[in-house]
Structure formats: structure tokens, C-alpha cells
Scaffold this motif. Structure first.
Motif, PDB file in Angstrom:
ATOM      1  N   ALA A  34       0.812  -1.215   0.000  1.00 20.58           N
ATOM      2  CA  ALA A  34       0.000   0.000   0.000  1.00 20.58           C
ATOM      3  C   ALA A  34       0.851   1.273   0.000  1.00 20.58           C
ATOM      4  CB  ALA A  34      -0.925   0.008   1.214  1.00 20.58           C
ATOM      5  N   PRO A  37       1.466   3.012  -4.625  1.00 19.65           N
ATOM      6  CA  PRO A  37       0.287   2.617  -5.393  1.00 19.65           C
ATOM      7  C   PRO A  37       0.636   2.251  -6.832  1.00 19.65           C
ATOM      8  CG  PRO A  37       0.344   4.984  -5.105  1.00 19.65           C
ATOM      9  CD  PRO A  37       1.485   4.423  -4.310  1.00 19.65           C
ATOM     10  N   ARG A  43       6.516  -0.789  -7.395  1.00 17.95           N
ATOM     11  CA  ARG A  43       7.186  -1.208  -6.161  1.00 17.95           C
ATOM     12  C   ARG A  43       8.565  -1.764  -6.455  1.00 17.95           C
ATOM     13  NH1 ARG A  43       2.056  -2.803  -5.465  1.00 17.95           N
ATOM     14  NH2 ARG A  43       2.457  -4.987  -5.906  1.00 17.95           N
TER      15      ARG A  43
END
Length: 66
Positions: A34, A37, A43
């Protein structure tokens, strides 16, 4: 300025703190989706960037590269 016996521990402390912050960032990005996003590629890019910064801190702080 600093006395010579204080310069090395201070430099090591600063470099090690930079390594801990960036390595902690890699761990957080990898375990908490989280925080970044979007798709998983976002990520991965953030984790790779922080990992490269952590490696640079080790190389610079360890005086392997000058």
C-alpha cells in the motif's frame, strides 16, 4: 573542525545511518504494497532504487571507492 580521532567514527555513523534508512525503505516497500500505489512494477522500481542507494552507501562508507 573535528579532531582526527572523531572524524572516522562520525563519518562511519553518517554512512551507516544512510545505509539503514535505505535498506529499511527496501524492506518496507517489499512488505507493504500500500505504500507505493499502482502495479507491482512501481514497487519493484522503488525497491531497486533504494537498494542501489544502500549499496552506494556501503561502497562510499567502506572506502572501497574514492
Amino acid at each position: 573542525m573535528f579532531e582526527s580521532f572523531l572524524a572516522v567514527p562520525l563519518h562511519f555513523t553518517v554512512e551507516f545511518l544512510g545505509f539503514l534508512v535505505t535498506a529499511g525503505g527496501v524492506l518496507l516497500v517489499a512488505t507493504r504494497p500500500a505504500l507505493v500505489p499502482g502495479p507491482a512494477a512501481n514497487r519493484i522500481a522503488v525497491a531497486l532504487g533504494l537498494g542501489i542507494l544502500a549499496a552506494a552507501q556501503v561502497a562510499h562508507g567502506g572506502a572501497f571507492v574514492e
